[in-house]
Design an enzyme around this catalytic site. Structure first.
Site, PDB file in Angstrom:
ATOM      1  N   ASP A 459       0.839  -1.190   0.000  1.00 30.81           N
ATOM      2  CA  ASP A 459       0.000   0.000   0.000  1.00 30.81           C
ATOM      3  C   ASP A 459       0.881   1.250   0.000  1.00 30.81           C
ATOM      4  O   ASP A 459       1.567   1.485   0.977  1.00 30.81           O
ATOM      5  CB  ASP A 459      -0.956  -0.017   1.200  1.00 30.81           C
ATOM      6  CG  ASP A 459      -0.242  -0.323   2.518  1.00 30.81           C
ATOM      7  OD1 ASP A 459       0.750  -1.062   2.525  1.00 30.81           O
ATOM      8  OD2 ASP A 459      -0.690   0.193   3.544  1.00 30.81           O
ATOM      9  N   GLU A 677      12.895   2.729   6.686  1.00 27.33           N
ATOM     10  CA  GLU A 677      11.884   1.768   6.246  1.00 27.33           C
ATOM     11  C   GLU A 677      12.068   1.377   4.786  1.00 27.33           C
ATOM     12  O   GLU A 677      11.829   0.238   4.398  1.00 27.33           O
ATOM     13  CB  GLU A 677      10.510   2.405   6.454  1.00 27.33           C
ATOM     14  CG  GLU A 677       9.341   1.618   5.928  1.00 27.33           C
ATOM     15  CD  GLU A 677       8.083   2.466   5.833  1.00 27.33           C
ATOM     16  OE1 GLU A 677       6.992   1.891   5.928  1.00 27.33           O
ATOM     17  OE2 GLU A 677       8.183   3.700   5.667  1.00 27.33           O
TER      18      GLU A 677
END
Length: 784
Positions: A459, A677
């Protein structure tokens, strides 16, 4: 000017010699010690300080030459005598010019600081130079402060430590601990903190599953004994994933209870204690599904087998009580799962368990495989996720209304036309639409696909835009093929080809067809024992439908299949290589993937999520998505490395692992130890603004956690590198130097270089600062 030392006059500060490159708790543990000092050594304590401030730029020639200024030692490594608080103050004042409490290449300080040597009791100095040494100094000072140290003797070797060794050590000894959580009376305050909670209520709320009265009683007792928590304990109904019920929880989100062990309470009785687990980090402060698989791979490399085993225990608990392995362990995720990895996770852990009690190990694996079988039959090959006509499974979760964990303005541009149509503000329309007072079928369809994107883990991406719930994705088919093979193999090899299921649930029909699924009759899971044959038959069937619907011979690549439009979706995704990880590609398909398609995804920093051509043009009206080109994520790297190795292409796996580790290492060296990340793998930059930003980069002085699956990627990647490669990446040697830039596989160096893309860290950082102006900043997206 060197930082001033402030210890008692007339004494010499000493410290026992400890292993240099060890954990901070060992290195900075113990008490500081003093002995009598030599007169000259402590003379500055009475006002005389012989140090001179360094001179730079136009007056560089005025700097004294190194002679007695620098301590020289032929017999022992250099060590520094440091006043912790004063040196922190000086380092930040002199070097942290952008005020973010980090020393990086973007700071404009002199990148030089003299420190007093320990053998001279701080009288003589030696220069610490460069971003890496100074950022390491700041980190060491922060760690010393954590351990209550006012003065330290610091080994120079900790400042010059091989960056690969340093990062691996920090991940193993510090980052995993920083990401460890527990759901019980002691861990609730930390785990209940939810940056995604938009309701304004910050007091913790925990939802306990139906059928766990002892657990509910435990948390009620915690609420009574710790009234300052203002803990709200709620018990869920028997079917907690009913979409209407889950929607009713939107205004009162909470953490979901997970597995607990019964332990001695130290008072002659028994109590419950939460099983520890690892969270991804930053705003993701709960147990996540597919993050946990990759995290567990890193934990196994670092020897934390029991921690990884506990995470499987939580997933078994979730399947039993919540019906599925949840996207994340919060109430708003109850309808949604994520990519399935449980069988491989359990088998890898099983292979590393202590072999002194194989009976207990088999019993544990049996629980995991039984849970995976239930999840497989009730989620992945059950409607609505399965398409009975093709037999392909899809990400297609239940759910109603607008996903509540998104940022407040994330869907504004989607909702505005509908709000205008009904003459309402966006807020008013959102409330009435969510309550069901307003019906908008097109909007329902949009949110169906939006929830499916979140369930996919990717996503968001233009690959799935407004169609995800209809796609039989190649990654999901590969994962389920691996489930089928793993379950069959475990039953045959570990359980003597017979496994009785203890839970009663309906088995999905096989082979799948619209007629079979239209028949309401389902065989019970307890009707007969499971054998390996049916699972290998299922695996063979899935391989056939993968080849039929997802493989494209002319393009030498696997694609997603649109079950509604009944054609392939020709978005080029790196998840095509998951077929190698799962083992469902033939030798010929593997060769075509590697020789014809790998170059489409390989860039300087590893593998991008998809090709630039598939993503399409980016504009203010069409902002970039974080799971598209040019971003690189740990799952895609690890899955491809393992897949290539599985088919014998170790050289390619090593090259890709080197690229990604090089990108991580250079960021670690240049940006104060950061482990983010995600990366822009074309520019080798973690300074990205896509969607909700980049997690793992917001820390002061010393990184505490890194980021879960990025930590794992580094530890796993290290196992792929040869000794020479490890040395090269530690020296931040570009992949172009190590592998050359003229190979076909590295067309990569392709559009980026021909377009003149800059890859210097400082230039990239400056470019990032310019691009981050409010005028062009895109809206943040949500997460899952």
């Amino acid at each position: 000017m060197a930082p001033v030392l402030t210890h008692p006059a007339g004494v010499n500060f000493i410290d026992e010699q400890k292993p240099v490159n060890t954990d901070a708790s060992v290195y900075y543990g113990g008490q500081e010690q003093f002995s009598r000092g030599r007169t000259y050594s402590a003379s500055f304590a009475h006002g005389y300080n012989p140090r001179r401030a360094p001179v730079f730029q136009d007056e560089w020639h005025a700097r004294r030459r190194r002679m007695s200024h620098d301590e020289q030692s032929l017999t022992a490594p250099r060590r520094f005598l440091i006043d912790v608080e004063e040196t922190i103050r000086v380092v930040l004042e002199q070097e942290d010019t952008d005020g973010d409490f980090q020393i990086s290449v973007t700071d404009a300080g002199p990148k030089l600081m003299p420190l007093g040597t320990a053998t001279s009791n701080g009288f003589k100095t030696f220069d610490i130079r460069g971003t890496y040494m100074l950022s390491n100094l700041l980190q060491e000072l922060a760690l010393a402060r954590d351990h209550g140290r006012k003065r330290i003797v610091l080994d120079e070797a900790r400042l010059t430590e091989n960056p690969v060794d340093r990062l691996s050590r920090m991940i193993k000894n510090s980052f995993w601990q920083g990401l460890t959580r527990r759901i019980d009376g002691e861990g609730l305050e930390i785990i209940c903190a939810d940056p995604k909670n938009r309701t304004g209520r910050v007091n913790p709320r925990i939802y306990v599953p139906h059928g766990e009265p002892a657990m509910a009683e435990y948390y009620r007792k915690v609420a009574t004994e710790k009234p300052h928590l203002n803990l709200d304990v709620q018990v869920l109904p028997p079917k907690p994933d009913d979409p209407h019920f889950v929607k009713s929880l939107n205004s009162k989100p909470g953490i979901l209870a997970l597995a607990m062990n019964e332990v001695d309470d130290g008072k002659g009785g028994r109590t419950l204690k939460g099983v520890p687990f690892i969270v991804p980090g930053a705003r993701f402060n709960e147990l996540y599904n597919w993050d946990s698989y990759f995290i567990s791979l890193g934990l196994l490399v670092d020897g934390y087998t029991n921690m990884a085993k506990g995470m499987v225990d939580h997933f078994i608990f979730e399947i039993k009580h919540y019906g599925k392995i949840l996207n994340g362990s919060r109430s708003y995720y109850l309808c949604r799962t994520q990519p399935p990895f449980l069988t491989d996770m359990a088998l890898q852990i099983y292979n590393q368990l202590d072999r002194t009690d194989m009976e207990a190990n088999r019993a544990w694996l049996k629980r995991a495989i039984q849970a995976a079988i239930k999840e497989y039959h009730t989620i992945w090959v059950a409607e609505p996720r399965i398409d009975p006509k093709t037999g392909l499974s899809r990400y297609r979760p239940d759910g109603l209304g607008i996903p509540p964990e998104t940022e407040a303005t994330h869907f504004t541009h989607i909702l505005e036309p509908y709000a205008h149509k009904h003459g309402l503000s966006v807020l008013e329309f959102s409330e009435r639409y969510t309550d069901g007072a307003i019906k908008e079928p097109e909007l329902d369809e949009y949110f169906l696909h939006d929830r499916a994107v979140r369930e996919s883990g990717h996503d968001t991406t233009y690959r799935f835009e407004k169609r995800c719930a209809n796609l039989g994705t190649i990654d999901l088919q590969a994962l389920l093929y691996k489930y089928e093979v793993d379950i069959g193999t475990a039953i045959r090899e570990v359980f003597d080809d017979e496994l009785e299921l203890e839970e009663d649930f309906p088995l999905a029909p096989f082979p799948p067809s619209p007629e079979a699924y239209a028949n309401p009759h389902r065989e019970s899971s307890k009707a007969k024992p499971q054998s390996s044959a049916i699972w290998f038959e299922r695996a063979e069937f899935r391989k056939q439908i993968i080849d039929k619907y997802c493989w494209n011979e002319s393009k030498s690549l696997y694609f997603d299949y649109d079950t509604v439009q009944e054609k392939q979706s020709l978005y080029e995704s790196v998840t095509a290589f998951w077929a190698l990880w799962a083992g469902c590609a033939s030798e010929e398909q593997c060769w075509k993937l590697i020789s014809n398609s790998l170059k489409k995804f390989e860039v300087l920093g590893g593998l991008v999520s998809g090709t630039e051509e598939s993503r399409g043009k980016i504009s203010l009206d069409r902002p970039n998505r974080q799971w598209d080109y040019p971003y690189a994520w740990p799952p895609h790297q690890i899955m491809t490395w393992v897949g290539l190795e599985r088919y014998g292409f170790l050289e390619e796996a090593q090259r890709l692992a080197y690229r990604f580790m090089y990108m991580m290492t250079t960021a670690f060296v240049d940006f104060n130890g950061v482990v983010p990340e995600k990366f822009d793998a074309v520019k080798l930059s973690h300074l990205v603004d896509a969607e909700y930003g980049n997690q793992g980069i917001d820390f002061k002085m010393v990184p505490r956690e890194g980021f879960g699956w990025m930590n794992a990627a580094y530890q796993v990647g290290s196992t792929f590198l040869s000794t020479g490669m490890r040395r090269a990446v530690a020296a931040c040697t570009s992949p172009e130097v190590v592998f050359g830039s003229g190979r076909d596989q590295q067309s990569v160096n392709n559009q980026a270089y021909s377009a003149g893309v800059v890859t210097d860290p400082l230039d990239l950082a400056m470019e990032h600062l310019q691009l981050s102006s409010p005028a062009v900043e895109v809206s943040h997206a949500s997460l899952s």
